[in-house]
Structure formats: structure tokens, C-alpha cells
Write an enzyme that holds these catalytic residues in place. Structure first.
Site, PDB file in Angstrom:
ATOM      1  CG  ASP A 193      -2.005  -6.689  -2.483  1.00 32.63           C
ATOM      2  OD1 ASP A 193      -1.770  -7.475  -1.547  1.00 32.63           O
ATOM      3  OD2 ASP A 193      -2.940  -5.899  -2.480  1.00 32.63           O
ATOM      4  CB  CYS A 242      -4.046 -17.359  23.011  1.00 33.23           C
ATOM      5  SG  CYS A 242      -5.282 -18.419  23.751  1.00 33.23           S
ATOM      6  CB  THR A 260      -0.920   0.006   1.246  1.00 36.03           C
ATOM      7  OG1 THR A 260      -1.791  -1.118   1.142  1.00 36.03           O
ATOM      8  CG2 THR A 260      -1.758   1.252   1.345  1.00 36.03           C
ATOM      9  CB  THR A 316       0.245  -4.295   6.270  1.00 31.19           C
ATOM     10  OG1 THR A 316      -1.014  -4.253   5.590  1.00 31.19           O
ATOM     11  CG2 THR A 316       0.832  -2.907   6.378  1.00 31.19           C
ATOM     12  CG  ASP A 317      -2.843  -7.761   3.332  1.00 35.82           C
ATOM     13  OD1 ASP A 317      -3.190  -7.088   4.322  1.00 35.82           O
ATOM     14  OD2 ASP A 317      -3.421  -7.713   2.235  1.00 35.82           O
ATOM     15  CB  THR A 361      -1.493 -20.913  21.866  1.00 33.84           C
ATOM     16  OG1 THR A 361      -2.774 -20.482  22.326  1.00 33.84           O
ATOM     17  CG2 THR A 361      -0.546 -19.730  21.818  1.00 33.84           C
TER      18      THR A 361
END
Ligand code: ASP
Length: 340
Positions: A57, A274, A12, A89-90, A272
Site C-alpha cells: 500500500d 494554497c 489499489t 495513489t496516496d 504556499t
């Protein structure tokens, strides 16, 4: 005067609006940077811009492009004080981890950055991220791959994208920042890796193996689907387990699928689901059963680091047993050691 190399892979930061949304735009970054007067003022370094063709991208990032970035850094390693890699960033956290594994013997800063809004937007995060990454790469002794976004420089292989919209899009949930960026830049030396002592030199270790996958456990998941996944050509899998490393161990078919894949030579690493904390796989009987079925604890690694580490280890000609041993051990600061 300090001199750095800015490698633009796309993302981007240097995209422009098109009818179908933001798209990479060759030459646009150079023209924008030429109009940024602040780039010629101290503490900005001199820089060379290396723009990739095609710009991507980062949803289209590949191990082939990782290899190109790593080779370009290796070729120029001693010619520059540091490197900035502009990246979407992806998948930036995957690339940051991959480059950390690949750039063995790195002694210069390699700072990945990008933006949520492009340079050409009136209101954007691109300018600050670009300038701060350039200042960090030129003026500080950071002998590792870092990810700069918003107010923080994180260790690349500890980073994860946590927001699709916020300017502070990344976090490093299990390792403290390498630096904070506010009215001044504060580097936390104690969190940095030490460069290998001379005569160590940078050497690129490839990532070529792609036959790995990640599978997220969830209530009601189909064991049939898991069975299909755990077949050749798959060589290794990240099992995204619950909490601190638990799975549905009342389900005999699930445990059988895991243990027969282990016996067939599959490397199975548990991480995990989390964001924060460590998977130890021993606090509950539901975790211990996974260990008994052959799941190796991935402790506090991010999924991004775990996947790229598995690709990396399978690309280095290690035996299955060596990979099983090394995958849970620290290589580039991607996992906390027991004494940390
Ligand atoms: N899709 C974009 C990319 O990863 C998103 C971004 O750069 O923020 O290239």
C-alpha cells in the site's frame, strides 16, 4: 512491435478485498491481465510484468523502494520503449517527483498510474488507467516521469493528489498537462521536457537523506513545538506559509526561531499552503520578514516536489550554500523559472 515494462509496486489497482479492507495481492494483477483480451490488440504493446515482493500500500512507500524502481528502470532502459509504474495513489505524487530527480538522463517515458477502485471491481477506473498508461509509455516520445490519472497525463513532479474519492484524483495546479485523454489522446509537445542529447545516458542519483520535515503554519501554533522540531538531526524544513508566502511576523519568537535555525545551518524553504499560485514572499511585509529571517522562496513547487527535492539535494554531497542556491532553481521542471 513496441515493448514496455510494467512495474507493479502495489496500490489499489491490483488490490483485493480482505476482512480489514483492500490489501495487495501477489499474482493477482498477472491473472487479471491474462483475462483482458484488449491487451493483445493494437495499439497495445507487448509487455513484461515485474511484480515487487512485497507489494505495498503506498502509505508504506520508502526511499529504498524508489531506489529499486530507479535501478530497475536504469538496468532495462534501452531494452524497452517505455515503463509503466503501478503505484498506490496516496503517495504517488511523492514517488513521481522523487523518480524525476533520481532518473538523470531519462530518454523513455516513465508513466506512473494507479486507481481509486481495483481491477476486480465491477465498476472501476483501474482498467482504463492501466491501458492508457501502457499506450502512452509505448507509443509516444515522452522523455520524462509522468503521472497518468483519469483524463490527464501530468508532469510527475508537478502533480498532487486532490481527491480521496474522485476518479480524477490528481491535479497539476501550476503546470499545464502533458497530454489529455478523451476520445483521442492529445500530447502537448510544448509542455514536454527535452531529452538530454546523446551521448547522455541514464544514471540513477540516489535519495538517501531523510532528515527533512514540513511544518504548516497556523494561527495559534506553538513556537515551542517549532523550536523542538528545528533541532539536529533535522537538516532542512519546508515551511508551509500562508498565501503568497506570509507568516506571523508580529511574533518575535517565531522570527527568532527561524533566523537562529538558519544561522545554525538549517535549509528553510517556504511553500504556499494554497493549491494554486506562487509564493514570492515579497508582496507583503509579513513575507519580506520571512526572507530576512532566511526562508528561501519555493515559488510554485508542490509540497511533494519540495520535500523530495530537499531529500535529493542533501543526498548529493552538496554544501549547505549549494543546497540553498539549488533548492530554488529548476532541476527537472518542478518549478517555474522567472521567464516562464
Ligand atoms: N492506500 C492506497 C495506496 O496508496 C490508495 C490507492 O492506491 O488508491 O496504496
Amino acid at each position: 512491435m513496441k515493448k514496455i515494462c510494467v512495474i507493479n509496486t502495489g496500490g489499489t489497482l491490483s488490490m483485493r478485498q480482505s476482512e480489514s479492507g483492500y490489501r495487495p495481492s501477489p499474482g493477482y494483477l498477472a491473472s487479471q491481465m491474462a483475462n483482458m483480451d484488449e491487451l493483445s490488440q493494437s495499439p497495445m504493446p507487448e509487455f513484461d510484468l515485474l511484480e515487487y515482493e512485497p507489494l505495498v500500500d503506498s502509505s508504506n512507500m520508502t526511499p529504498h523502494i524508489w531506489r529499486k524502481i530507479a535501478n530497475d528502470i536504469e538496468e532495462r532502459h534501452t531494452a524497452y520503449d517505455g515503463f509503466v509504474v503501478l503505484h498506490g495513489t496516496d503517495t504517488m505524487a511523492y514517488s513521481a517527483a522523487a523518480l524525476a530527480f533520481m532518473l538523470d538522463g531519462l530518454s523513455r517515458p516513465v508513466i506512473l498510474t494507479g486507481a481509486q477502485l481495483p481491477l476486480g471491481q465491477i465498476r472501476n477506473d483501474a482498467r482504463e488507467n492501466l491501458k492508457t498508461a501502457m499506450v502512452l509509455a509505448a507509443n509516444y516520445q515522452i522523455p520524462e516521469v509522468g503521472l497518468l490519472f483519469g483524463d490527464h497525463l501530468f508532469r510527475g513532479c508537478r502533480s498532487t493528489k486532490v481527491s480521496a474519492t474522485r476518479f480524477d484524483a490528481f491535479d497539476s495546479p501550476n503546470y499545464p498537462p502533458l497530454a489529455t485523454v478523451g476520445t483521442s489522446i492529445e500530447i502537448f509537445e510544448e509542455n514536454l521536457r527535452l531529452a538530454k542529447p546523446p551521448p547522455a545516458r541514464l544514471q540513477v542519483k540516489p535519495i538517501e537523506t531523510t532528515e527533512v520535515a514540513a511544518f504548516r503554519l497556523f494561527p495559534g501554533m506553538s513556537i515551542d513545538i517549532l523550536h523542538h522540531l528545528l533541532q539536529r538531526p533535522l537538516k532542512g524544513i519546508i515551511l508551509e506559509t500562508f498565501g503568497d508566502g506570509n507568516g506571523p511576523t508580529e511574533n518575535r519568537e517565531f522570527l527568532d526561531a527561524i533566523s537562529s535555525a538558519t544561522e545554525a545551518g538549517m535549509v528553510i524553504l517556504g511553500c504556499t499552503q494554497c493549491l494554486h499560485g506562487e509564493m514570492t514572499q515579497g508582496s507583503y511585509a509579513t513575507g519580506t520578514a520571512l526572507t530576512e529571517a532566511g526562508v528561501i522562496p519555493g515559488r510554485d513547487m508542490t509540497i511533494e516536489a519540495a520535500l523530495t527535492k530537499m531529500q535529493f539535494l542533501f543526498s548529493q554531497n552538496f554544501s549547505i550554500n549549494q543546497i540553498r542556491e539549488k533548492i530554488g532553481q529548476n532541476i527537472v521542471g518542478e518549478i517555474s523559472t522567472i521567464t516562464d
